[in-house]
Write a protein that holds these residues in place. Structure first.
Motif, PDB file in Angstrom:
ATOM      1  N   SER A  25       0.846  -1.193   0.000  1.00 11.08           N
ATOM      2  CA  SER A  25       0.000   0.000   0.000  1.00 11.08           C
ATOM      3  C   SER A  25       0.884   1.246   0.000  1.00 11.08           C
ATOM      4  CB  SER A  25      -0.907  -0.017   1.234  1.00 11.08           C
ATOM      5  OG  SER A  25      -0.117   0.140   2.403  1.00 11.08           O
ATOM      6  N   ALA A  26       0.323   2.377   0.237  1.00 12.87           N
ATOM      7  CA  ALA A  26       1.075   3.632   0.208  1.00 12.87           C
ATOM      8  C   ALA A  26       2.046   3.763   1.381  1.00 12.87           C
ATOM      9  CB  ALA A  26       0.112   4.806   0.198  1.00 12.87           C
ATOM     10  N   GLY A  27       2.181   2.715   2.183  1.00 10.14           N
ATOM     11  CA  GLY A  27       3.112   2.746   3.308  1.00 10.14           C
ATOM     12  C   GLY A  27       4.558   2.717   2.842  1.00 10.14           C
ATOM     13  N   VAL A  28       5.448   2.570   3.794  1.00  9.89           N
ATOM     14  CA  VAL A  28       6.881   2.604   3.498  1.00  9.89           C
ATOM     15  C   VAL A  28       7.264   1.537   2.483  1.00  9.89           C
ATOM     16  CG1 VAL A  28       9.168   2.315   4.504  1.00  9.89           C
ATOM     17  CG2 VAL A  28       7.421   3.581   5.755  1.00  9.89           C
ATOM     18  N   SER A  29       6.798   0.320   2.635  1.00  9.81           N
ATOM     19  CA  SER A  29       7.141  -0.748   1.701  1.00  9.81           C
ATOM     20  C   SER A  29       6.665  -0.435   0.292  1.00  9.81           C
ATOM     21  CB  SER A  29       6.556  -2.087   2.158  1.00  9.81           C
ATOM     22  OG  SER A  29       7.120  -2.476   3.385  1.00  9.81           O
ATOM     23  N   GLY A  30       5.467   0.116   0.170  1.00 15.99           N
ATOM     24  CA  GLY A  30       4.940   0.479  -1.140  1.00 15.99           C
ATOM     25  C   GLY A  30       5.784   1.534  -1.820  1.00 15.99           C
ATOM     26  N   VAL A  33       9.009  -0.156  -3.049  1.00 14.25           N
ATOM     27  CA  VAL A  33       8.723  -0.935  -4.255  1.00 14.25           C
ATOM     28  C   VAL A  33       8.582  -0.016  -5.461  1.00 14.25           C
ATOM     29  CG1 VAL A  33       7.017  -2.421  -5.381  1.00 14.25           C
ATOM     30  CG2 VAL A  33       7.708  -2.890  -3.031  1.00 14.25           C
ATOM     31  N   ASP A  34       7.837   1.058  -5.312  1.00 10.90           N
ATOM     32  CA  ASP A  34       7.656   2.002  -6.408  1.00 10.90           C
ATOM     33  C   ASP A  34       8.995   2.588  -6.858  1.00 10.90           C
ATOM     34  OD1 ASP A  34       5.759   3.510  -8.134  1.00 10.90           O
ATOM     35  OD2 ASP A  34       6.615   5.216  -7.077  1.00 10.90           O
ATOM     36  N   ALA A  35       9.831   2.981  -5.924  1.00 13.70           N
ATOM     37  CA  ALA A  35      11.143   3.550  -6.262  1.00 13.70           C
ATOM     38  C   ALA A  35      12.023   2.527  -6.971  1.00 13.70           C
ATOM     39  CB  ALA A  35      11.834   4.058  -4.995  1.00 13.70           C
ATOM     40  N   ASP A  50       7.452  -0.692 -19.054  1.00 10.10           N
ATOM     41  CA  ASP A  50       6.418  -0.001 -19.832  1.00 10.10           C
ATOM     42  C   ASP A  50       5.278   0.466 -18.945  1.00 10.10           C
ATOM     43  OD1 ASP A  50       7.713  -0.247 -22.224  1.00 10.10           O
ATOM     44  OD2 ASP A  50       6.389  -1.784 -23.039  1.00 10.10           O
ATOM     45  N   LYS A  51       4.751  -0.455 -18.162  1.00  9.62           N
ATOM     46  CA  LYS A  51       3.624  -0.165 -17.268  1.00  9.62           C
ATOM     47  C   LYS A  51       3.754  -1.050 -16.046  1.00  9.62           C
ATOM     48  CE  LYS A  51       0.394   1.034 -20.917  1.00  9.62           C
ATOM     49  NZ  LYS A  51      -0.969   0.952 -21.394  1.00  9.62           N
ATOM     50  N   TYR A  52       3.156  -0.598 -14.934  1.00  8.31           N
ATOM     51  CA  TYR A  52       3.141  -1.434 -13.741  1.00  8.31           C
ATOM     52  C   TYR A  52       1.971  -1.058 -12.850  1.00  8.31           C
ATOM     53  CZ  TYR A  52       5.289   2.416 -11.085  1.00  8.31           C
ATOM     54  OH  TYR A  52       5.553   3.612 -10.486  1.00  8.31           O
ATOM     55  N   CYS A  53       1.612  -1.995 -11.974  1.00 10.30           N
ATOM     56  CA  CYS A  53       0.534  -1.766 -11.019  1.00 10.30           C
ATOM     57  C   CYS A  53       0.894  -2.496  -9.729  1.00 10.30           C
ATOM     58  CB  CYS A  53      -0.788  -2.294 -11.580  1.00 10.30           C
ATOM     59  SG  CYS A  53      -2.189  -1.966 -10.501  1.00 10.30           S
ATOM     60  N   ILE A  54       1.009  -1.747  -8.647  1.00 11.08           N
ATOM     61  CA  ILE A  54       1.313  -2.334  -7.346  1.00 11.08           C
ATOM     62  C   ILE A  54      -0.006  -2.688  -6.674  1.00 11.08           C
ATOM     63  CG2 ILE A  54       2.390  -1.970  -5.096  1.00 11.08           C
ATOM     64  CD1 ILE A  54       4.225   0.109  -6.503  1.00 11.08           C
ATOM     65  N   HIS A  58       0.819  -8.292  -4.543  1.00 13.07           N
ATOM     66  CA  HIS A  58       1.662  -8.643  -5.682  1.00 13.07           C
ATOM     67  C   HIS A  58       1.820  -7.436  -6.610  1.00 13.07           C
ATOM     68  CE1 HIS A  58      -2.393  -9.369  -7.265  1.00 13.07           C
ATOM     69  NE2 HIS A  58      -1.884  -9.183  -8.476  1.00 13.07           N
ATOM     70  N   ILE A  59       2.655  -7.603  -7.602  1.00 12.14           N
ATOM     71  CA  ILE A  59       2.914  -6.534  -8.568  1.00 12.14           C
ATOM     72  C   ILE A  59       2.726  -7.099  -9.966  1.00 12.14           C
ATOM     73  CG2 ILE A  59       4.616  -4.891  -9.439  1.00 12.14           C
ATOM     74  CD1 ILE A  59       6.195  -5.456  -6.837  1.00 12.14           C
ATOM     75  N   HIS A  60       2.116  -6.312 -10.839  1.00 13.49           N
ATOM     76  CA  HIS A  60       2.081  -6.618 -12.264  1.00 13.49           C
ATOM     77  C   HIS A  60       2.980  -5.599 -12.932  1.00 13.49           C
ATOM     78  CE1 HIS A  60      -1.656  -9.126 -12.386  1.00 13.49           C
ATOM     79  NE2 HIS A  60      -1.921  -8.454 -11.281  1.00 13.49           N
ATOM     80  N   PHE A  61       3.884  -6.051 -13.796  1.00 10.20           N
ATOM     81  CA  PHE A  61       4.528  -5.073 -14.644  1.00 10.20           C
ATOM     82  C   PHE A  61       4.935  -5.651 -15.972  1.00 10.20           C
ATOM     83  CE2 PHE A  61       7.624  -6.092 -11.354  1.00 10.20           C
ATOM     84  CZ  PHE A  61       8.851  -6.236 -11.971  1.00 10.20           C
ATOM     85  N   ILE A  62       4.997  -4.758 -16.943  1.00 12.99           N
ATOM     86  CA  ILE A  62       5.359  -5.139 -18.304  1.00 12.99           C
ATOM     87  C   ILE A  62       6.736  -4.553 -18.583  1.00 12.99           C
ATOM     88  CG2 ILE A  62       4.798  -4.901 -20.753  1.00 12.99           C
ATOM     89  CD1 ILE A  62       1.837  -4.755 -19.937  1.00 12.99           C
TER      90      ILE A  62
END
Length: 120
Positions: A25-30, A33-35, A50-54, A58-62
């Motif tokens: 989530s938008a917490g520290v771990s999120g 992961v985003d960085a 190309d794209k991603y979704c946290i 789990h995470i999806h990314f292309i």
């Protein structure tokens, strides 16, 4: 999206403990992961996110892997190498292992496949 779909891959990475309350989530771990996802574009010259979704667990990314005019990858790491570095860096920052050992990947073959995967 580039024309070369053979080197475009969907990756699905899951956390180890699904009972955790929204690890990504938008917490520290999120934020970590985003960085780290953003960092993939700078760590590997031939690999691009190309794209991603946290998601909560789990995470999806292309990922796209650049090729030369002959369709060959130039100095591109393996997907396993990218995932190992990605997971390892996050584990080190979080201070504990959070990942399942493996990941799911799917080679994207054409624009329709790309669009359907991203809509999912």
């Amino acid at each position: 999206m580039k024309n070369n779909f053979l080197f475009c891959i969907l990756i699905l990475v899951s956390i180890l403990f699904c009972s955790c309350s929204s690890v990504f989530s938008a917490g520290v771990s999120g934020k970590i992961v985003d960085a780290e996802i953003q960092k993939i574009n700078t760590v590997y010259d031939a690999v691009r996110v190309d794209k991603y979704c946290i998601m909560p667990d789990h995470i999806h990314f292309i990922l796209s892997i650049d090729t030369d005019e002959n369709g060959r990858t130039q100095f591109a790491p393996t997907i396993s190498r990218v995932m190992k570095q990605f997971k390892g860096s996050i584990t080190k920052q979080v201070g504990r292992p959070i990942w399942q050992k493996s990941f799911y990947d799917h080679g994207i073959r054409n624009q329709q496949d790309y669009d359907e995967i991203w809509q999912y």
